[in-house]
Design a protein around this motif. Structure first.
Motif, mmCIF file in Angstrom:
data_model
loop_
_atom_site.group_PDB
_atom_site.id
_atom_site.type_symbol
_atom_site.label_atom_id
_atom_site.label_comp_id
_atom_site.label_asym_id
_atom_site.label_seq_id
_atom_site.Cartn_x
_atom_site.Cartn_y
_atom_site.Cartn_z
ATOM 1 N N LEU A 1 0.840 -1.193 0.000
ATOM 2 C CA LEU A 1 0.000 0.000 0.000
ATOM 3 C C LEU A 1 0.871 1.236 0.000
ATOM 4 O O LEU A 1 1.973 1.245 0.523
ATOM 5 N N LYS A 2 0.327 2.290 -0.580
ATOM 6 C CA LYS A 2 0.943 3.603 -0.436
ATOM 7 C C LYS A 2 0.219 4.251 0.744
ATOM 8 O O LYS A 2 -1.017 4.306 0.769
ATOM 9 N N TRP A 3 1.003 4.676 1.743
ATOM 10 C CA TRP A 3 0.370 5.232 2.936
ATOM 11 C C TRP A 3 0.119 6.706 2.744
ATOM 12 O O TRP A 3 1.034 7.460 2.459
ATOM 13 N N VAL A 4 -1.124 7.116 2.877
ATOM 14 C CA VAL A 4 -1.419 8.542 2.723
ATOM 15 C C VAL A 4 -1.418 9.243 4.071
ATOM 16 O O VAL A 4 -1.188 10.445 4.150
ATOM 17 N N SER A 5 -1.675 8.521 5.117
ATOM 18 C CA SER A 5 -1.553 9.038 6.480
ATOM 19 C C SER A 5 -1.499 7.809 7.378
ATOM 20 O O SER A 5 -1.758 6.696 6.906
ATOM 21 N N PRO A 6 -1.145 7.972 8.649
ATOM 22 C CA PRO A 6 -0.993 6.789 9.490
ATOM 23 C C PRO A 6 -2.258 5.918 9.466
ATOM 24 O O PRO A 6 -3.348 6.386 9.750
ATOM 25 N N GLY A 7 -2.074 4.667 9.077
ATOM 26 C CA GLY A 7 -3.187 3.732 9.099
ATOM 27 C C GLY A 7 -4.093 3.807 7.891
ATOM 28 O O GLY A 7 -4.961 2.962 7.722
ATOM 29 N N VAL A 8 -3.917 4.812 7.063
ATOM 30 C CA VAL A 8 -4.787 4.963 5.897
ATOM 31 C C VAL A 8 -3.954 4.737 4.645
ATOM 32 O O VAL A 8 -2.982 5.446 4.403
ATOM 33 N N GLY A 9 -4.331 3.697 3.897
ATOM 34 C CA GLY A 9 -3.565 3.351 2.712
ATOM 35 C C GLY A 9 -4.302 3.711 1.441
ATOM 36 O O GLY A 9 -5.458 4.137 1.456
ATOM 37 N N GLN A 10 -3.574 3.553 0.343
ATOM 38 C CA GLN A 10 -4.176 3.792 -0.962
ATOM 39 C C GLN A 10 -3.992 2.520 -1.765
ATOM 40 O O GLN A 10 -2.891 1.984 -1.837
ATOM 41 N N CYS A 11 -5.082 2.017 -2.326
ATOM 42 C CA CYS A 11 -5.045 0.769 -3.081
ATOM 43 C C CYS A 11 -4.005 0.857 -4.195
ATOM 44 O O CYS A 11 -3.976 1.828 -4.955
ATOM 45 N N ALA A 12 -3.146 -0.184 -4.277
ATOM 46 C CA ALA A 12 -2.093 -0.191 -5.291
ATOM 47 C C ALA A 12 -2.670 -0.389 -6.685
ATOM 48 O O ALA A 12 -2.006 -0.117 -7.675
ATOM 49 N N TYR A 13 -3.905 -0.857 -6.770
ATOM 50 C CA TYR A 13 -4.496 -1.173 -8.082
ATOM 51 C C TYR A 13 -5.379 -0.052 -8.598
ATOM 52 O O TYR A 13 -5.273 0.345 -9.749
ATOM 53 N N CYS A 14 -6.298 0.441 -7.718
ATOM 54 C CA CYS A 14 -7.254 1.429 -8.233
ATOM 55 C C CYS A 14 -7.064 2.807 -7.611
ATOM 56 O O CYS A 14 -7.688 3.775 -8.054
ATOM 57 N N GLY A 15 -6.198 2.912 -6.596
ATOM 58 C CA GLY A 15 -5.935 4.233 -6.022
ATOM 59 C C GLY A 15 -6.952 4.673 -4.981
ATOM 60 O O GLY A 15 -6.856 5.777 -4.450
ATOM 61 N N SER A 16 -7.930 3.809 -4.690
ATOM 62 C CA SER A 16 -8.918 4.198 -3.678
ATOM 63 C C SER A 16 -8.274 4.278 -2.301
ATOM 64 O O SER A 16 -7.318 3.574 -2.002
ATOM 65 N N ILE A 17 -8.810 5.148 -1.481
ATOM 66 C CA ILE A 17 -8.358 5.267 -0.103
ATOM 67 C C ILE A 17 -8.957 4.107 0.699
ATOM 68 O O ILE A 17 -10.159 3.834 0.607
ATOM 69 N N ILE A 18 -8.107 3.418 1.441
ATOM 70 C CA ILE A 18 -8.569 2.290 2.253
ATOM 71 C C ILE A 18 -8.352 2.641 3.721
ATOM 72 O O ILE A 18 -7.217 2.840 4.160
ATOM 73 N N LYS A 19 -9.450 2.757 4.445
ATOM 74 C CA LYS A 19 -9.363 3.148 5.845
ATOM 75 C C LYS A 19 -9.485 1.914 6.734
ATOM 76 O O LYS A 19 -10.114 0.921 6.353
ATOM 77 N N PRO A 20 -8.884 1.979 7.928
ATOM 78 C CA PRO A 20 -9.035 0.849 8.841
ATOM 79 C C PRO A 20 -10.478 0.713 9.302
ATOM 80 O O PRO A 20 -11.196 1.695 9.382
ATOM 81 N N THR A 21 -10.856 -0.537 9.548
ATOM 82 C CA THR A 21 -12.174 -0.743 10.146
ATOM 83 C C THR A 21 -12.069 -0.319 11.602
ATOM 84 O O THR A 21 -11.005 -0.406 12.222
ATOM 85 N N LEU A 22 -13.142 0.217 12.135
ATOM 86 C CA LEU A 22 -13.097 0.719 13.505
ATOM 87 C C LEU A 22 -12.887 -0.443 14.475
ATOM 88 O O LEU A 22 -13.449 -1.515 14.284
ATOM 89 N N PRO A 23 -12.040 -0.223 15.461
ATOM 90 C CA PRO A 23 -11.817 -1.300 16.431
ATOM 91 C C PRO A 23 -13.121 -1.604 17.183
ATOM 92 O O PRO A 23 -13.894 -0.698 17.477
ATOM 93 N N ARG A 24 -13.302 -2.884 17.452
ATOM 94 C CA ARG A 24 -14.496 -3.253 18.235
ATOM 95 C C ARG A 24 -14.239 -2.867 19.682
ATOM 96 O O ARG A 24 -13.170 -3.130 20.217
#
Ligand SMILES: [Zn+2]
Length: 186
Positions: A160-183
């Motif tokens: 992943l390309k990290w855009v901010s701590p814990g938030v990545g960017q999909c290597a394929y489509c460039g979408s922002i991928i955020k962590p799921t909220l901790p339970r």
């Protein structure tokens, strides 16, 4: 001369400076072009600013100040890059270099041409993460979804390309991928 009603002050000043330039009154035109160019640069109007500095450079050359003329031309070239007009840089450099060459300053002319051929520096990448941010990102990465919510590609934290701590960017489509909220445990 007929002027449009309520012509902006800068427009009137520019017309005056261009008249002076055509009349060969370079010492009078120079400060007007310089002032207008600086004002335009401060307002982020980079292409008009570049044109102003080029006119100032023309005056400086006519006034026998070739080094300053070359400096103003270089400044105009960097403003053209900022303005998103890198396509103009080469012709601007070649025109100024031709004038400098004619007047007997080949080394200044060469400097402008060389600068125009130098590819602009790569744009600054994303800000680098500090070690603490990196560790936090690694911890949060465990909470990223298995697959990209947009394109379904597998999420591999190391790719992943990290855009901010814990938030990545999909290597394929460039979408922002955020962590799921901790339970939260209750
Ligand atoms: Zn994706």
């Amino acid at each position: 001369m007929r002027m449009p009603p309520r012509a902006p002050r800068a427009r009137i000043a520019l017309m005056r400076a261009e008249q002076l330039l055509r009349a060969g009154q370079y010492a009078e035109a120079l400060p007007i072009f310089t002032t207008l160019a600086r004002e335009a640069e401060e307002r982020g109007l980079y292409e008009p600013a570049a044109d102003g500095f080029l006119q100032a450079a023309r005056c400086l050359l006519e006034l026998g100040r070739p080094r300053e003329a070359a400096d103003e031309t270089l400044h105009a070239m960097s403003l053209l890059a900022l303005a998103g007009r890198p396509d103009r840089i080469r012709s601007v450099a070649q025109r100024a270099a031709a004038l400098l060459g004619e007047r007997g300053y080949p080394e200044l002319a060469a400097r402008l041409v060389q600068e125009a051929e130098t590819p602009p520096e790569a744009p600054a990448g994303p800000p680098r993460l500090t070690e603490r941010q990196y560790l936090r990102a690694a911890a949060l990465a465990a909470r990223l979804p298995d697959r990209c919510p947009s394109c379904g590609a597998p999420v591999i934290p190391s790719e992943l390309k990290w855009v901010s701590p814990g938030v990545g960017q999909c290597a394929y489509c460039g979408s922002i991928i955020k962590p799921t909220l901790p339970r939260t445990a209750h």
